[in-house]
Design a protein around this motif. Sequence first.
Motif, PDB file in Angstrom:
ATOM      1  N   CYS A 318      58.106 -40.483  27.719  1.00  0.00           N
ATOM      2  CA  CYS A 318      56.722 -40.657  27.663  1.00  0.00           C
ATOM      3  C   CYS A 318      56.289 -40.853  29.054  1.00  0.00           C
ATOM      4  O   CYS A 318      56.621 -41.309  30.110  1.00  0.00           O
ATOM      5  CB  CYS A 318      56.564 -42.201  27.123  1.00  0.00           C
ATOM      6  SG  CYS A 318      54.967 -42.801  26.922  1.00  0.00           S
ATOM      7  N   ARG A 320      53.744 -42.464  30.128  1.00  0.00           N
ATOM      8  CA  ARG A 320      53.424 -43.743  30.500  1.00  0.00           C
ATOM      9  C   ARG A 320      54.451 -44.563  30.796  1.00  0.00           C
ATOM     10  O   ARG A 320      54.222 -45.346  31.765  1.00  0.00           O
ATOM     11  CB  ARG A 320      52.356 -43.911  29.438  1.00  0.00           C
ATOM     12  CG  ARG A 320      51.326 -44.954  29.931  1.00  0.00           C
ATOM     13  CD  ARG A 320      50.109 -44.980  28.958  1.00  0.00           C
ATOM     14  NE  ARG A 320      49.215 -46.060  28.986  1.00  0.00           N
ATOM     15  CZ  ARG A 320      49.412 -47.189  28.809  1.00  0.00           C
ATOM     16  NH1 ARG A 320      50.317 -47.602  27.807  1.00  0.00           N
ATOM     17  NH2 ARG A 320      48.566 -48.133  29.090  1.00  0.00           N
ATOM     18  N   CYS A 321      55.210 -44.854  29.819  1.00  0.00           N
ATOM     19  CA  CYS A 321      56.377 -45.784  29.932  1.00  0.00           C
ATOM     20  C   CYS A 321      57.537 -45.327  30.099  1.00  0.00           C
ATOM     21  O   CYS A 321      58.542 -46.009  30.404  1.00  0.00           O
ATOM     22  CB  CYS A 321      56.265 -46.606  28.434  1.00  0.00           C
ATOM     23  SG  CYS A 321      57.071 -45.644  27.293  1.00  0.00           S
ATOM     24  N   CYS A 336      54.558 -41.995  23.966  1.00  0.00           N
ATOM     25  CA  CYS A 336      55.068 -42.318  22.877  1.00  0.00           C
ATOM     26  C   CYS A 336      54.109 -43.153  21.995  1.00  0.00           C
ATOM     27  O   CYS A 336      52.849 -43.300  22.454  1.00  0.00           O
ATOM     28  CB  CYS A 336      56.256 -43.427  23.215  1.00  0.00           C
ATOM     29  SG  CYS A 336      55.726 -45.002  23.822  1.00  0.00           S
ATOM     30  N   CYS A 339      52.522 -46.308  23.468  1.00  0.00           N
ATOM     31  CA  CYS A 339      51.445 -46.191  24.614  1.00  0.00           C
ATOM     32  C   CYS A 339      50.201 -45.395  24.136  1.00  0.00           C
ATOM     33  O   CYS A 339      49.227 -45.640  24.477  1.00  0.00           O
ATOM     34  CB  CYS A 339      52.159 -45.285  25.743  1.00  0.00           C
ATOM     35  SG  CYS A 339      53.388 -46.042  26.535  1.00  0.00           S
TER      36      CYS A 339
END
Length: 347
Positions: A318, A320-321, A336, A339
Motif C-alpha cells: 500500500c 500509504r501504510c 489498501c 487507507c
Amino acid sequence: MEPSKVNELEQALTENALAFLRRSVEGIEGSPCNRDAEFAIVDLAVGVEVLLKARVLRHDWTLICADRAKKSEEQLERELLAGTAFTITPTSAVKYLAEEVGVDFKANGYDGRVEQVSKLRNRAVHFTLSQGPLPISVTVAYGRGLDFVLWFLGSEFRDSAPGRTANLVEDFIEDLTAVVGEINDFVVEREKSVAANIRAIERCLTCPRCDRRAVSFTERDPIRCAFCLWNPADGEIAAAEYVSEVLGTNQYRTVKGGEEWPVHECLSCGELAMVQGIEDLGEDPGDAGSLNCDGYVAPHWGCFSCRMSAGYPEVDRCSRCDQPTTQGGDDGTSICSECWAEVLKSD
Ligand SMILES: [Zn+2]
Ligand SMILES: [Zn+2]
Ligand SMILES: [Zn+2]
C-alpha cells in the motif's frame, strides 16, 4: 601471558575439542537412536566452539575473553588459567578469525556453517528431534558440520598445531575423513532414491533444512521436503524458517532496525505466513493462468499456510501504510481498502 603458557593452553583446548568431536563421531555411527544423535550433535557443537577458540587464542589470547575491555591482562590471564573466564561465542570467534586472522570461510564455502551447527545444537537440546525416527535432515546437517571440522582442522591445525597435538589432529583427520565419506555416500544414495519424486514436484522451493530445491509448494499439499522430509508444524513456523535459512534474513537485525522481516499477514488466509521475495517457484513460463496480461511473472509473494502465491501486479505494498494489498486506487497506485476508506472520508 607468556608464549609458553599460551602454547600450553592452546594444546589443552585443542585436545578437549578433539575429545568432544571424537565422542560425537562415535555416538553417531551405526544407526543411533535419537537420544544418541542428540548427544552427538551437542558434542559436535562443543567441539567446534572449543576448536575455534583454540585458533583465536593462538593469534591473540586476550581475544577469547568476552569482557577483555573491562579487565586488566593479569586478571584475564588468572581467570583464563583457572577456567573461570567468560569467553566469546562461536559467532564472535568466526568474526575474529575472518577479520583478524584472515581465515577465509566464505571463499571456501563455509560461510554460515558454524551458525548452522549452533542452530542444529539448539534443535537437539530443545528435543524437536525426538519426534519420529532420526530425520534425514539431521544426518545431512550433522554431515555438513563434520565437513566443516575436517576443513578447519586441515587448514588451521594440521601443519600448525603445537607439540603433541599435531599427532592427535593427524589421527583424527584420518578417522573423520572416513566418517564424512560414509555420510556423503548416504546422502548420494538418498539423492538417487528420491530423484524421481523431486523431479515430479510441480512448484519447488529450497528447503531450509537440507538446502535442496525439494520443497513442494502447491495449494493441494502441505509444505514438505521430498529429500529430508522437513515437515513444519504450521505455516508460520515454515515461513520463519524459510526466511531466516533460505533468504538469509536475520531476525535479530530486523528487530534492531535496518532490515525488514519479510513475513506478512496473508491476504488470503490471514495467517502470519506470507513471505515477500519468495524464490521463483519454477512454474512453466507458458502458464496461461497468470493474471498478468504481459505473460508470466514469477511469484514474489507466497503464503506458507495456504500456499497462495502472487506476483507484483496482483499484490503490492500500500502506498500509504505499506501493508501488502491487492487493491489499487484510481490512479493505478496500490492502496489498501482501509487507507482508501480514510482517503474518501478526508475528501
Ligand atoms: Zn529438505
Ligand atoms: Zn495464506
Ligand atoms: Zn494502507
